[in-house]
Design an enzyme around this catalytic site. Structure first.
Site, PDB file in Angstrom:
ATOM      1  N   ASN A  34       0.771  -1.235  -0.136  1.00 57.50           N
ATOM      2  CA  ASN A  34      -0.052   0.032  -0.060  1.00 57.50           C
ATOM      3  C   ASN A  34       0.866   1.278  -0.181  1.00 57.50           C
ATOM      4  O   ASN A  34       2.143   1.122   0.038  1.00 57.50           O
ATOM      5  CB  ASN A  34      -0.951  -0.187   1.077  1.00 57.50           C
ATOM      6  N   HIS A  59      23.037   0.390  13.294  1.00 58.85           N
ATOM      7  CA  HIS A  59      24.344   1.298  13.478  1.00 58.85           C
ATOM      8  C   HIS A  59      25.088   0.693  14.918  1.00 58.85           C
ATOM      9  O   HIS A  59      24.361   0.229  15.873  1.00 58.85           O
ATOM     10  CB  HIS A  59      23.995   2.660  13.639  1.00 58.85           C
ATOM     11  N   ALA A  83      -1.822  -2.803  13.383  1.00 62.12           N
ATOM     12  CA  ALA A  83      -1.497  -1.493  12.723  1.00 62.12           C
ATOM     13  C   ALA A  83      -0.619  -0.653  14.031  1.00 62.12           C
ATOM     14  O   ALA A  83      -0.866  -0.990  15.418  1.00 62.12           O
ATOM     15  CB  ALA A  83      -2.711  -0.819  12.620  1.00 62.12           C
ATOM     16  N   THR A 109      10.202  -6.176  16.818  1.00 63.63           N
ATOM     17  CA  THR A 109      11.646  -6.518  17.420  1.00 63.63           C
ATOM     18  C   THR A 109      11.914  -7.906  17.342  1.00 63.63           C
ATOM     19  O   THR A 109      13.203  -8.049  17.651  1.00 63.63           O
ATOM     20  CB  THR A 109      11.813  -5.642  18.493  1.00 63.63           C
ATOM     21  N   LYS A 110      11.240  -8.765  17.186  1.00 62.53           N
ATOM     22  CA  LYS A 110      11.525  -9.941  17.113  1.00 62.53           C
ATOM     23  C   LYS A 110      10.753 -11.017  16.467  1.00 62.53           C
ATOM     24  O   LYS A 110       9.724 -10.659  15.871  1.00 62.53           O
ATOM     25  CB  LYS A 110      11.581 -10.660  18.692  1.00 62.53           C
ATOM     26  N   ARG A 169       3.757  -7.844  20.519  1.00 57.56           N
ATOM     27  CA  ARG A 169       3.615  -9.200  21.561  1.00 57.56           C
ATOM     28  C   ARG A 169       2.509  -9.872  20.889  1.00 57.56           C
ATOM     29  O   ARG A 169       1.552  -9.420  20.338  1.00 57.56           O
ATOM     30  CB  ARG A 169       3.276  -8.716  22.756  1.00 57.56           C
ATOM     31  N   ARG A 227      -2.800 -13.765  19.851  1.00 60.61           N
ATOM     32  CA  ARG A 227      -3.192 -15.019  19.925  1.00 60.61           C
ATOM     33  C   ARG A 227      -2.844 -15.687  18.456  1.00 60.61           C
ATOM     34  O   ARG A 227      -2.625 -15.061  17.589  1.00 60.61           O
ATOM     35  CB  ARG A 227      -4.912 -15.031  20.096  1.00 60.61           C
TER      36      ARG A 227
END
Length: 196
Positions: free
Chosen positions: A89, A119, A162, A167-168, A182, A185
Site C-alpha cells: 500500500n 548502526h 497497525a 523487534t523479534k 507481542r 493469539r
C-alpha cells in the site's frame, strides 16, 4: 567492487564499515535507487509501468500479480525480493540493503517501514552498519504504519496489528500487536499448503 560482491558481503551478515569500499558502494547504489523511485513517485503510473520500475529497482522480473500503490521509497532496491500476489500500500519505506524477502500473497499496509541495517552502539563506530535481513512469509498481513527492525522473520499466515513495532520473530499463524509487538493469539487459521 560489483553488485554481486556487495550482496555476498551483506547476505553473509558482514559489517559495513563506515568509509569502507562497501560503504561507498552502498551510497553510490542508493543514487540509482533514488532515481528510480523519483520516477515512480513523480506522476501517475499504470500498474504495468509500476511493475516495470520495480523490476529496474530490484534488478529482476516482478510478477504481473504484484501491486504497489505509490509513493514508495527504497534506498537500495537490489536486495528486495517480491513473491507473487504481493500488495504494497501507499507510503511504504523499505531499507533493503540487508535483504528483504516478501512471500507470496502478503499484504503490506500503508506507511510501513522495513529496516535492515543497525548502526554500531559505540559512538566512535556509529557509521558502521550491521545488516540483518527481514523475511516475511506467505499470506502475511502487515497493518498500517508498522515498523519491522533488522533481522526479523514473520511466519506464514501471521498478522501484525497497525502501528506495531516488530523487534523479534513472529511465528506462523500468530497475531501480534503493540510496541514492541507481542503475541495476542494464534489466528486459528492454518493455510493450505500451496499445490505444485
Amino acid at each position: 567492487m560489483d553488485l554481486q560482491e556487495f550482496l555476498a558481503h551483506v547476505d553473509a551478515g558482514r559489517l559495513i564499515e563506515g568509509g569502507s569500499e562497501h560503504h561507498r558502494f552502498m551510497h553510490d547504489a542508493a543514487q540509482e535507487a533514488f532515481a528510480v523511485t523519483a520516477e515512480l513517485n513523480s506522476a501517475y503510473r499504470t500498474p504495468q509501468e509500476i511493475r516495470d520500475l520495480l523490476a529496474r529497482l530490484t534488478g529482476r522480473p516482478v510478477d504481473d500479480s504484484v501491486t504497489l500503490f505509490p509513493p514508495f521509497h527504497s534506498e537500495f532496491g537490489k536486495n528486495l525480493h517480491l513473491g507473487r500476489d504481493v500488495f504494497i500500500n501507499l507510503g511504504c519505506r523499505f531499507q533493503d540493503t540487508g535483504g528483504i524477502t516478501i512471500g507470496d500473497g502478503t499484504l503490506i499496509g500503508h506507511g510501513t517501514t522495513l529496516t535492515t541495517l543497525n548502526h554500531a552502539v559505540d559512538p566512535d563506530r556509529r557509521a558502521d552498519m550491521q545488516p540483518g535481513p527481514i523475511v516475511i512469509g506467505r499470506k502475511v498481513w502487515i497493518g498500517a504504519s508498522v515498523t519491522v527492525v533488522p533481522g526479523v522473520s514473520i511466519g506464514d499466515g501471521a498478522i501484525v496489528g497497525a502501528g506495531s513495532v516488530v523487534t523479534k520473530g513472529v511465528p506462523a499463524d500468530a497475531i501480534v500487536a503493540g510496541v514492541p509487538a507481542r503475541s495476542i493469539r494464534p489466528t486459528g487459521f492454518r493455510a493450505e499448503p500451496e499445490q505444485g
